[in-house]
Design an enzyme around this catalytic site. Structure first.
Site, PDB file in Angstrom:
ATOM      1  N   HIS A  39       0.862  -1.199   0.000  1.00 57.61           N
ATOM      2  CA  HIS A  39       0.000   0.000   0.000  1.00 57.61           C
ATOM      3  C   HIS A  39       0.896   1.246   0.000  1.00 57.61           C
ATOM      4  O   HIS A  39       1.603   1.512   0.968  1.00 57.61           O
ATOM      5  CB  HIS A  39      -0.892  -0.031   1.245  1.00 57.61           C
ATOM      6  CG  HIS A  39      -1.936   1.031   1.275  1.00 57.61           C
ATOM      7  ND1 HIS A  39      -2.863   1.126   2.295  1.00 57.61           N
ATOM      8  CD2 HIS A  39      -2.226   2.049   0.433  1.00 57.61           C
ATOM      9  CE1 HIS A  39      -3.665   2.142   2.073  1.00 57.61           C
ATOM     10  NE2 HIS A  39      -3.293   2.728   0.946  1.00 57.61           N
TER      11      HIS A  39
ATOM     12  N   HIS B  16       3.788   0.945   2.973  1.00 60.17           N
ATOM     13  CA  HIS B  16       3.739  -0.082   4.007  1.00 60.17           C
ATOM     14  C   HIS B  16       3.017  -1.306   3.439  1.00 60.17           C
ATOM     15  O   HIS B  16       2.567  -1.300   2.284  1.00 60.17           O
ATOM     16  CB  HIS B  16       3.006   0.435   5.257  1.00 60.17           C
ATOM     17  CG  HIS B  16       1.566   0.780   5.019  1.00 60.17           C
ATOM     18  ND1 HIS B  16       1.156   1.963   4.482  1.00 60.17           N
ATOM     19  CD2 HIS B  16       0.425   0.056   5.238  1.00 60.17           C
ATOM     20  CE1 HIS B  16      -0.168   1.982   4.373  1.00 60.17           C
ATOM     21  NE2 HIS B  16      -0.629   0.840   4.827  1.00 60.17           N
TER      22      HIS B  16
ATOM     23  N   ASP C  37      -0.033  -4.141   4.260  1.00 62.41           N
ATOM     24  CA  ASP C  37      -1.205  -4.477   5.077  1.00 62.41           C
ATOM     25  C   ASP C  37      -1.320  -5.997   5.168  1.00 62.41           C
ATOM     26  O   ASP C  37      -1.570  -6.676   4.165  1.00 62.41           O
ATOM     27  CB  ASP C  37      -2.474  -3.872   4.464  1.00 62.41           C
ATOM     28  CG  ASP C  37      -2.470  -2.349   4.528  1.00 62.41           C
ATOM     29  OD1 ASP C  37      -2.116  -1.815   5.588  1.00 62.41           O
ATOM     30  OD2 ASP C  37      -2.812  -1.710   3.532  1.00 62.41           O
TER      31      ASP C  37
ATOM     32  N   LYS D 189       9.857  19.737   5.589  1.00 65.19           N
ATOM     33  CA  LYS D 189      10.817  20.742   5.137  1.00 65.19           C
ATOM     34  C   LYS D 189      12.200  20.132   5.290  1.00 65.19           C
ATOM     35  O   LYS D 189      12.715  19.987   6.388  1.00 65.19           O
ATOM     36  CB  LYS D 189      10.703  22.028   5.948  1.00 65.19           C
ATOM     37  CG  LYS D 189      11.589  23.141   5.412  1.00 65.19           C
ATOM     38  CD  LYS D 189      11.469  24.408   6.232  1.00 65.19           C
ATOM     39  CE  LYS D 189      12.246  25.532   5.562  1.00 65.19           C
ATOM     40  NZ  LYS D 189      13.659  25.179   5.329  1.00 65.19           N
TER      41      LYS D 189
ATOM     42  N   ASP E 282      16.165  19.617   5.246  1.00 66.33           N
ATOM     43  CA  ASP E 282      17.278  20.471   5.656  1.00 66.33           C
ATOM     44  C   ASP E 282      18.453  20.197   4.726  1.00 66.33           C
ATOM     45  O   ASP E 282      19.371  19.444   5.053  1.00 66.33           O
ATOM     46  CB  ASP E 282      17.646  20.176   7.115  1.00 66.33           C
ATOM     47  CG  ASP E 282      18.549  21.239   7.705  1.00 66.33           C
ATOM     48  OD1 ASP E 282      18.815  22.237   7.008  1.00 66.33           O
ATOM     49  OD2 ASP E 282      18.996  21.067   8.851  1.00 66.33           O
TER      50      ASP E 282
ATOM     51  N   GLU F 286      13.389  20.205  10.933  1.00 72.60           N
ATOM     52  CA  GLU F 286      13.421  21.657  10.732  1.00 72.60           C
ATOM     53  C   GLU F 286      12.037  22.279  10.626  1.00 72.60           C
ATOM     54  O   GLU F 286      11.810  23.390  11.094  1.00 72.60           O
ATOM     55  CB  GLU F 286      14.234  22.003   9.480  1.00 72.60           C
ATOM     56  CG  GLU F 286      14.449  23.496   9.328  1.00 72.60           C
ATOM     57  CD  GLU F 286      15.168  23.863   8.043  1.00 72.60           C
ATOM     58  OE1 GLU F 286      15.404  25.065   7.835  1.00 72.60           O
ATOM     59  OE2 GLU F 286      15.476  22.961   7.245  1.00 72.60           O
TER      60      GLU F 286
END
Length: 820
Positions: free
Chosen positions: A36, A42, A44, A227, A229, A362
């Site tokens: 999935h 991951h 199932d 976000k 870094d 961050e």
């Protein structure tokens, strides 16, 4: 558990998942493992029991190695019919993403029993299931063991030692056992790619930028990403050529050669946007490791890709973001170790931010799901929220090292504000000795005798001033009341940033529940800053391009600071096209029949042509501009003169209006106008009309009447016609021109209007009447190459070329004296 939670989480009118029901018992119990690709990849793991599928999400997937213990999180029961589901759960639904049947078969309890269901039910209740799988990939004995004292849904999936055990990674067998497809091959591509233009590979794209805001939010229609870094980078693959470069054009392809080679291996020709990072064993990025990558390769180098701008010859920057990400997911191989698809979370920004902060990352980026890619623009469609304060600064000097600090002491840093280099503090923490030595070597090459800070700082110790070229990033606790960094700590150099672009980042305060990215994102309704209601924002004004009325409003707001000086205090004639650019619309000068809001100013002017008074809208503010656009005005047509001096225009205009000739002929005549004006020492400035012609403006400074300005323009076009008689005409009637370019000087009359600079025009491309450098007026110029999508980025790059129009006017008498 039952199926109540399963039903509650799904809207079956919007997802292909089976509704299902509790099934009758089967002689052989079934199991299925579904790969999935949702917000995170991951597996199932589902076991049939009591007519439903007992289900666990296994992030790392099953293992055939008895020494590995993989986390398995128990989730809601699924209907028995779910075991055959393979396909795509659409965006906006719970678990959105692609699902394949990775393995399936039958299973039974390891313990000898006459009633398998009773045994398994009891083991499940006790938190220790042992069973045997007979699948197409998984075989032998396994156990599911509930973790004590942990999350109530946390289990471990463990392979027991038997003849099927192996240390080989079983998840490398990544095809569906039903369709033979890999999960990435199910990723739904946009079905309307043909709607986007075929264009050559775009070169040196400036990335779209984010706006810093003060807090996270949760909102429908928004996507939330990590976000990263690292270094922002554009990656391209075209035939066998690969490019990888920073936002300021720095070539990364050699320093990060492994990423360049990964781009080369892609099956499609693309331009992508992402962040180059170096991660540790937990997947956490470390900026200092990235900075030192050329000297010390510690960690894993990766390119986290979050956008795609060009795909197999098509420019898709106007495609909505959620569609671009869907396409991007299908482009980046799941097996790649260097190219990582940067996944997102839909709507739930606040919970995502809490998770980011808990892992000491961050921050996060919030993006409107329907946003287009606006190169070089820092608007409201992409927002960033930081978990702690960080700021880019420019090094303007340094002190000698003292005590235990060798090579150098403190860095004296600043930011640019309105063109001035302003000191914001000194940085002496966060730099190991080897970093100080390398930095001192770089700074020595930039040393100069004097400070370039606006106010020269007075540090303790011997100071060396340097040219402000090196950008570094610092973390700090707060800004002081004197606009200084408190407790700054060095994080690393930023070779990917230009020093002149470094400004103090001030987070904008947004309504956390209703972030207003732009007029296009607003729901109809007045606000404190916008005292009237936008309506019909989703109406397609340009159906071929998919641009809406909201996009038009967004454009005008984004260029408002540039366009307003050429509109203020001028009466406006409106061409209203409420159904879009194909609407013939109607001209409206007199607004006496309209119920205008109080912020709209008017002026009643007597019209000699109709012998009547006409009540005009007079441009006074941004609200008036947006109100005119709300009324359906695609283009903005101002007078050449201002209230209260309506009889004296600020400019003269020569309108090159082609009739049955090519645009190359228009270019040739524009060059002749340029030639005449240069010879006669007349300041003159070109702009595209936005349709098929070129406008050439001459500043007059409001010193002459319309009649004097018209006669002056007439004199110029007579000379142009004399030099180009075969291509030009002074005949106003098109039937009398015989396919020539009309040298229209009669636009210089009171009440006559032309589209203002930066005005949108009603063409199929939503073109913009755009000021030019004269060296851009070449045969390569096309009449509608500037649009609402690329003009804001052009403004960021070249600035406002039209400023001299409102400066000192031409001295007509002096020119006439010289000519005579």
């Amino acid at each position: 558990m039952g199926l109540g939670k399963y039903f509650a989480k799904r809207k079956f009118a919007h997802t292909p998942e089976p509704k299902g029901k509790v099934a009758a018992p089967h002689k052989k119990l079934a199991f299925v493992v579904q790969e999935h690709h949702a917000s995170q990849l991951h597996y199932d793991f589902r076991l049939e029991l009591d007519g439903v599928l007992k289900s666990w999400a296994v992030p790392k997937g099953p293992s055939m190695n008895p020494h590995e213990r993989h986390l398995a999180v128990q989730v809601e029961d699924h209907p028995f019919a779910y075991r055959t589901f393979e396909g795509t759960i659409p965006e906006g639904n719970y678990g959105a993403g692609e699902v394949i049947i990775w393995d399936q078969g039958t299973y039974w309890p390891r313990a000898e029993t006459t009633n398998p269901t009773t045994t398994l039910r009891q083991e499940l209740a006790n938190g220790h299931l042992t069973f045997v799988l007979d699948g197409q990939k998984l075989h032998g004995e396994f156990a599911l063991i509930k973790l004590d004292g942990a999350d109530k849904d946390a289990w471990l999936l463990i392979k027991k030692g038997d003849e099927y055990a192996t240390t080989k990674d079983i998840t490398t067998k990544d095809e569906s056992v039903v369709s033979g497809k890999k999960v990435d091959e199910l990723a739904e591509k946009p079905t309307h790619l043909e709607a986007f233009p075929k264009k050559a590979l775009p070169r040196k794209i400036t990335p779209m930028l984010t706006t810093l805001v003060d807090e996270p939010f949760t909102k429908d229609g928004w996507l939330f990403e990590m976000k990263w870094d690292g270094y922002r980078a554009i990656g391209t693959k075209h035939k066998d050529e690969v490019e990888l470069y920073s936002r300021n054009g720095l070539d990364f392809s050699e320093k990060f050669a492994a990423i360049a080679e990964a781009l080369r291996s892609l099956k499609h020709e693309v331009v992508v946007d992402g962040e180059i990072v170096v991660t540790d064993e937990t997947g956490r990025p470390h900026f200092e490791r990235l900075q030192n990558w050329g000297r010390k390769q510690e960690g894993t180098l990766q390119y986290c890709v979050f956008d795609i701008l060009w795909y197999d010859g098509r420019d898709i920057r106007e495609m909505p973001l959620h569609e671009r990400k869907k396409l991007l997911r299908s482009v980046i191989p799941k097996s790649s170790q260097k190219l990582i698809f940067s996944d997102d979370v839909v709507r739930e920004g606040e919970s995502f931010f809490r998770s980011v902060a808990a892992h000491h990352l961050e921050g996060m980026v919030a993006k409107r799901a329907d946003s287009t890619y606006q190169a070089g623009i820092r608007g409201g469609d992409w927002l960033k929220v930081k978990t702690h304060l960080r700021q880019e600064v420019v090094i303007g000097g340094f002190t000698e090292g003292r005590g235990t600090r060798t090579y150098l002491g403190a860095l004296l840093v600043g930011v640019y504000h309105r063109g001035k280099f302003e000191y914001v503090g000194h940085v002496n923490a966060g730099m190991p000795d080897d970093e100080r030595r390398l930095l001192r070597d770089k700074l020595n090459k930039l040393e100069q005798p004097a400070s370039l800070f606006e106010q020269e700082p007075k540090p303790n110790g011997t100071v060396h001033w340097v040219r402000p070229r090196l950008v570094c990033e610092v973390s700090f606790s707060e800004w002081t009341s004197e606009n200084m960094l408190r407790q700054p700590e060095f994080e690393g150099l930023r070779p990917d940033k230009n020093a002149s672009e470094v400004h103090r980042e001030k987070p904008k305060k947004l309504d956390a529940k209703h972030p207003e990215a732009s007029p296009a994102a607003k729901k109809p309704g007045a606000t404190a800053k916008q005292p009237f209601a936008f309506t019909h924002l989703d109406k397609l004004f340009w159906p071929e391009r998919g641009y809406t009325k909201g996009d038009l409003i967004h454009y005008y707001e984004s260029v408002s600071h540039t366009i307003l000086p050429y509109l203020l205090d001028r009466p406006i004639s409106m061409l209203r096209q409420p159904s879009g650019y194909k609407d013939h619309g109607f001209f409206q000068k007199d607004v006496s029949s309209l119920h205008l809001p109080p912020f709209v100013h008017t002026k009643t002017i007597f019209s000699e042509s109709t012998n009547e008074n006409v009540k005009y809208i007079v441009m006074k503010n941004l609200e008036t501009l947006l109100y005119i656009v709300q009324l359906g005005s695609i283009e903005i047509n101002p007078w050449s003169s201002r209230v209260p001096h309506l009889s004296k225009p600020d400019w003269a205009v020569i309108d090159l209006d082609p009739e049955g000739v090519t645009f190359k002929d228009v270019i040739a005549i524009a060059k002749t106008v340029h030639e005449v004006c240069e010879e006669w020492h007349i300041p003159h400035y070109p702009k595209t009309s936005g349709k098929t012609g070129i406008h050439i403006f001459i500043p007059t400074g409001g010193a002459y009447t319309y009649a004097q300005v018209r006669d002056f323009a007439h004199l110029i076009v007579l000379e142009v016609n004399k030099r180009q008689p075969k291509l030009t005409s002074l005949e106003r009637n098109p039937r009398d021109r015989h396919h020539k370019i009309y040298l229209d000087y009669l636009q210089n009359g009171e009440g006559q209007t032309l589209a203002s600079p930066y005005s949108v025009r009603p063409t199929k491309d939503a073109s913009v009447s755009t000021p030019l450098h004269w060296d851009e007026v070449t045969m390569r110029l096309t009449p509608q190459q500037f649009t609402i999508k690329n003009t804001p980025a052009r403004l960021q790059k070249v600035g406002d070329l039209w400023k001299p129009i409102l400066g000192k006017g031409v001295d007509i008498q002096e020119i006439l004296k010289t000519l005579s």
